[in-house]
Design a protein around this motif. Structure first.
Motif, PDB file in Angstrom:
ATOM      1  N   HIS A  75     -10.293   5.885 -18.888  1.00 56.18           N
ATOM      2  CA  HIS A  75     -10.366   5.074 -17.667  1.00 56.18           C
ATOM      3  C   HIS A  75      -8.974   4.696 -17.183  1.00 56.18           C
ATOM      4  CE1 HIS A  75     -14.390   4.672 -19.444  1.00 56.18           C
ATOM      5  NE2 HIS A  75     -14.748   4.719 -18.173  1.00 56.18           N
ATOM      6  N   VAL A  76      -8.776   4.854 -15.868  1.00 53.93           N
ATOM      7  CA  VAL A  76      -7.487   4.578 -15.239  1.00 53.93           C
ATOM      8  C   VAL A  76      -7.739   3.746 -13.993  1.00 53.93           C
ATOM      9  CG1 VAL A  76      -5.506   5.652 -14.068  1.00 53.93           C
ATOM     10  CG2 VAL A  76      -6.515   6.767 -16.086  1.00 53.93           C
ATOM     11  N   VAL A  77      -6.872   2.762 -13.755  1.00 53.39           N
ATOM     12  CA  VAL A  77      -6.908   1.992 -12.514  1.00 53.39           C
ATOM     13  C   VAL A  77      -5.529   2.096 -11.873  1.00 53.39           C
ATOM     14  CG1 VAL A  77      -7.203  -0.277 -11.445  1.00 53.39           C
ATOM     15  CG2 VAL A  77      -8.660   0.389 -13.368  1.00 53.39           C
ATOM     16  N   ILE A  78      -5.535   2.510 -10.604  1.00 54.32           N
ATOM     17  CA  ILE A  78      -4.292   2.655  -9.848  1.00 54.32           C
ATOM     18  C   ILE A  78      -4.391   1.791  -8.590  1.00 54.32           C
ATOM     19  CG2 ILE A  78      -2.753   4.234  -8.606  1.00 54.32           C
ATOM     20  CD1 ILE A  78      -3.929   6.506 -10.324  1.00 54.32           C
ATOM     21  N   ARG A  79      -3.340   1.035  -8.319  1.00 55.68           N
ATOM     22  CA  ARG A  79      -3.242   0.298  -7.059  1.00 55.68           C
ATOM     23  C   ARG A  79      -2.457   1.172  -6.088  1.00 55.68           C
ATOM     24  NH1 ARG A  79       0.236  -5.092  -5.836  1.00 55.68           N
ATOM     25  NH2 ARG A  79      -0.247  -5.229  -3.611  1.00 55.68           N
ATOM     26  N   TRP A  80      -3.078   1.460  -4.954  1.00 54.34           N
ATOM     27  CA  TRP A  80      -2.464   2.316  -3.939  1.00 54.34           C
ATOM     28  C   TRP A  80      -2.187   1.533  -2.665  1.00 54.34           C
ATOM     29  CZ3 TRP A  80      -0.876   6.949  -5.316  1.00 54.34           C
ATOM     30  CH2 TRP A  80      -1.572   7.689  -6.275  1.00 54.34           C
ATOM     31  N   ILE A  81      -1.136   1.937  -1.973  1.00 58.10           N
ATOM     32  CA  ILE A  81      -0.872   1.498  -0.608  1.00 58.10           C
ATOM     33  C   ILE A  81      -0.804   2.759   0.241  1.00 58.10           C
ATOM     34  CG2 ILE A  81       0.805   0.464   0.969  1.00 58.10           C
ATOM     35  CD1 ILE A  81       1.564  -1.446  -1.291  1.00 58.10           C
ATOM     36  N   PHE A  82      -1.572   2.755   1.329  1.00 57.24           N
ATOM     37  CA  PHE A  82      -1.594   3.881   2.264  1.00 57.24           C
ATOM     38  C   PHE A  82      -1.247   3.364   3.648  1.00 57.24           C
ATOM     39  CE2 PHE A  82      -4.830   5.002  -0.940  1.00 57.24           C
ATOM     40  CZ  PHE A  82      -4.283   6.190  -1.418  1.00 57.24           C
ATOM     41  N   ASP A  83      -0.322   4.047   4.299  1.00 57.19           N
ATOM     42  CA  ASP A  83       0.013   3.760   5.694  1.00 57.19           C
ATOM     43  C   ASP A  83      -0.295   5.016   6.493  1.00 57.19           C
ATOM     44  OD1 ASP A  83       1.132   1.016   5.823  1.00 57.19           O
ATOM     45  OD2 ASP A  83       2.486   1.841   4.310  1.00 57.19           O
ATOM     46  N   PHE A  84      -1.295   4.915   7.352  1.00 58.74           N
ATOM     47  CA  PHE A  84      -1.735   6.031   8.183  1.00 58.74           C
ATOM     48  C   PHE A  84      -1.197   5.857   9.596  1.00 58.74           C
ATOM     49  CE2 PHE A  84      -4.994   5.521   4.955  1.00 58.74           C
ATOM     50  CZ  PHE A  84      -5.291   6.824   4.582  1.00 58.74           C
ATOM     51  N   THR A  85      -0.815   6.957  10.199  1.00 58.01           N
ATOM     52  CA  THR A  85      -0.502   6.983  11.624  1.00 58.01           C
ATOM     53  C   THR A  85      -1.442   7.989  12.257  1.00 58.01           C
ATOM     54  OG1 THR A  85       1.815   6.455  11.211  1.00 58.01           O
ATOM     55  CG2 THR A  85       1.273   7.378  13.377  1.00 58.01           C
ATOM     56  N   GLY A  86      -2.218   7.520  13.225  1.00 55.53           N
ATOM     57  CA  GLY A  86      -3.164   8.387  13.909  1.00 55.53           C
ATOM     58  C   GLY A  86      -2.458   9.287  14.906  1.00 55.53           C
ATOM     59  N   LYS A  87      -3.155  10.293  15.361  1.00 54.85           N
ATOM     60  CA  LYS A  87      -2.593  11.206  16.362  1.00 54.85           C
ATOM     61  C   LYS A  87      -2.314  10.493  17.677  1.00 54.85           C
ATOM     62  CE  LYS A  87      -4.275  15.388  14.293  1.00 54.85           C
ATOM     63  NZ  LYS A  87      -5.085  16.592  14.407  1.00 54.85           N
ATOM     64  N   ASP A  88      -2.946   9.328  17.858  1.00 53.84           N
ATOM     65  CA  ASP A  88      -2.700   8.532  19.070  1.00 53.84           C
ATOM     66  C   ASP A  88      -1.543   7.547  18.892  1.00 53.84           C
ATOM     67  OD1 ASP A  88      -3.786   6.697  17.328  1.00 53.84           O
ATOM     68  OD2 ASP A  88      -5.471   6.152  18.631  1.00 53.84           O
ATOM     69  N   GLY A  89      -0.891   7.576  17.724  1.00 59.13           N
ATOM     70  CA  GLY A  89       0.247   6.700  17.461  1.00 59.13           C
ATOM     71  C   GLY A  89      -0.100   5.369  16.839  1.00 59.13           C
ATOM     72  N   ARG A  90      -1.392   5.042  16.787  1.00 57.88           N
ATOM     73  CA  ARG A  90      -1.785   3.768  16.164  1.00 57.88           C
ATOM     74  C   ARG A  90      -1.678   3.893  14.645  1.00 57.88           C
ATOM     75  NH1 ARG A  90      -7.202   1.556  18.138  1.00 57.88           N
ATOM     76  NH2 ARG A  90      -7.914   3.585  17.453  1.00 57.88           N
ATOM     77  N   SER A  91      -1.561   2.752  13.966  1.00 53.60           N
ATOM     78  CA  SER A  91      -1.370   2.772  12.518  1.00 53.60           C
ATOM     79  C   SER A  91      -2.413   1.934  11.791  1.00 53.60           C
ATOM     80  CB  SER A  91       0.025   2.259  12.170  1.00 53.60           C
ATOM     81  OG  SER A  91       0.155   0.908  12.550  1.00 53.60           O
ATOM     82  N   MET A  92      -2.528   2.192  10.496  1.00 51.44           N
ATOM     83  CA  MET A  92      -3.456   1.453   9.633  1.00 51.44           C
ATOM     84  C   MET A  92      -2.799   1.333   8.259  1.00 51.44           C
ATOM     85  SD  MET A  92      -7.472   2.285   8.778  1.00 51.44           S
ATOM     86  CE  MET A  92      -7.168   4.023   8.541  1.00 51.44           C
ATOM     87  N   HIS A  93      -2.805   0.127   7.700  1.00 47.69           N
ATOM     88  CA  HIS A  93      -2.243  -0.167   6.381  1.00 47.69           C
ATOM     89  C   HIS A  93      -3.396  -0.548   5.463  1.00 47.69           C
ATOM     90  CE1 HIS A  93       0.733  -1.710   3.486  1.00 47.69           C
ATOM     91  NE2 HIS A  93      -0.143  -2.678   3.279  1.00 47.69           N
ATOM     92  N   ILE A  94      -3.526   0.150   4.353  1.00 45.04           N
ATOM     93  CA  ILE A  94      -4.620  -0.110   3.415  1.00 45.04           C
ATOM     94  C   ILE A  94      -4.057  -0.280   2.010  1.00 45.04           C
ATOM     95  CG2 ILE A  94      -6.709   0.827   2.333  1.00 45.04           C
ATOM     96  CD1 ILE A  94      -7.149   2.438   4.879  1.00 45.04           C
ATOM     97  N   GLU A  95      -4.516  -1.313   1.325  1.00 44.17           N
ATOM     98  CA  GLU A  95      -4.249  -1.479  -0.104  1.00 44.17           C
ATOM     99  C   GLU A  95      -5.580  -1.401  -0.812  1.00 44.17           C
ATOM    100  OE1 GLU A  95      -1.543  -4.469  -1.452  1.00 44.17           O
ATOM    101  OE2 GLU A  95      -0.644  -4.634   0.550  1.00 44.17           O
ATOM    102  N   GLU A  96      -5.624  -0.636  -1.906  1.00 48.27           N
ATOM    103  CA  GLU A  96      -6.883  -0.472  -2.630  1.00 48.27           C
ATOM    104  C   GLU A  96      -6.626  -0.312  -4.115  1.00 48.27           C
ATOM    105  OE1 GLU A  96      -8.624   3.151  -1.036  1.00 48.27           O
ATOM    106  OE2 GLU A  96      -7.645   4.352  -2.567  1.00 48.27           O
ATOM    107  N   LEU A  97      -7.680  -0.540  -4.870  1.00 47.59           N
ATOM    108  CA  LEU A  97      -7.694  -0.196  -6.295  1.00 47.59           C
ATOM    109  C   LEU A  97      -8.608   1.003  -6.458  1.00 47.59           C
ATOM    110  CD1 LEU A  97      -8.053  -3.665  -8.059  1.00 47.59           C
ATOM    111  CD2 LEU A  97      -5.984  -2.271  -7.798  1.00 47.59           C
ATOM    112  N   ALA A  98      -8.131   1.983  -7.201  1.00 44.95           N
ATOM    113  CA  ALA A  98      -8.934   3.159  -7.514  1.00 44.95           C
ATOM    114  C   ALA A  98      -9.256   3.125  -8.996  1.00 44.95           C
ATOM    115  CB  ALA A  98      -8.175   4.441  -7.175  1.00 44.95           C
ATOM    116  N   TRP A  99     -10.539   3.031  -9.312  1.00 43.78           N
ATOM    117  CA  TRP A  99     -11.012   3.081 -10.693  1.00 43.78           C
ATOM    118  C   TRP A  99     -11.433   4.520 -10.952  1.00 43.78           C
ATOM    119  CZ3 TRP A  99     -15.605   4.816 -12.635  1.00 43.78           C
ATOM    120  CH2 TRP A  99     -15.834   4.576 -13.988  1.00 43.78           C
TER     121      TRP A  99
END
Length: 122
Positions: A75-99
């Motif tokens: 079992h592994v748990v990773i904390r991730w941060i993702f920064d997405f930029t859409g094709k329209d230039g808008r952005s999204m910031h996500i923090e998650e835990l992946a089990w």
């Protein structure tokens, strides 16, 4: 149980931005993924299709592992941060835990935990 080298290779693949290739290289044929206790996607082809669709919706994604990575046997748990930029230039910031549950050197089961309020493009 993943070796430290295999786990680091997985993290490097995700941080490298090619999430489709990471699924191809690091997940079992019958792997499952699910989001916040939703119904899981099953089978590597379905996981690849989902990652491909996400990639097609974005201009870029920046992925970062926040350490430490927690490992207990298979079992592994990773904390991730993702920064997405859409094709329209808008952005999204996500923090998650992946089990994750690994079978040998591949991920067999993964569940993501995050606040759905983060899923808004700005």
């Amino acid at each position: 149980m993943p070796s430290a080298a295999r786990l680091e290779a997985f993290i490097a693949a995700v941080e490298g931005g090619d999430h489709v290739k990471a699924v191809e290289d690091f997940y079992t044929e019958n792997a499952s993924m699910r989001e916040n206790q939703a119904e899981p996607r099953r089978g590597r082809p379905a996981l690849i299709a989902n990652e491909t669709a996400a990639k097609e919706r974005t201009a870029s994604v920046f992925s970062r592992c926040v350490r430490p990575v927690l490992v207990n046997g298979d079992h592994v748990v990773i904390r991730w941060i993702f920064d997405f930029t859409g094709k329209d230039g808008r952005s999204m910031h996500i923090e998650e835990l992946a089990w994750q549950r690994w079978e040998g050197d591949r991920i067999a089961e993964e569940e993501f935990f995050y606040d759905p309020a983060q899923m808004k493009m700005r």
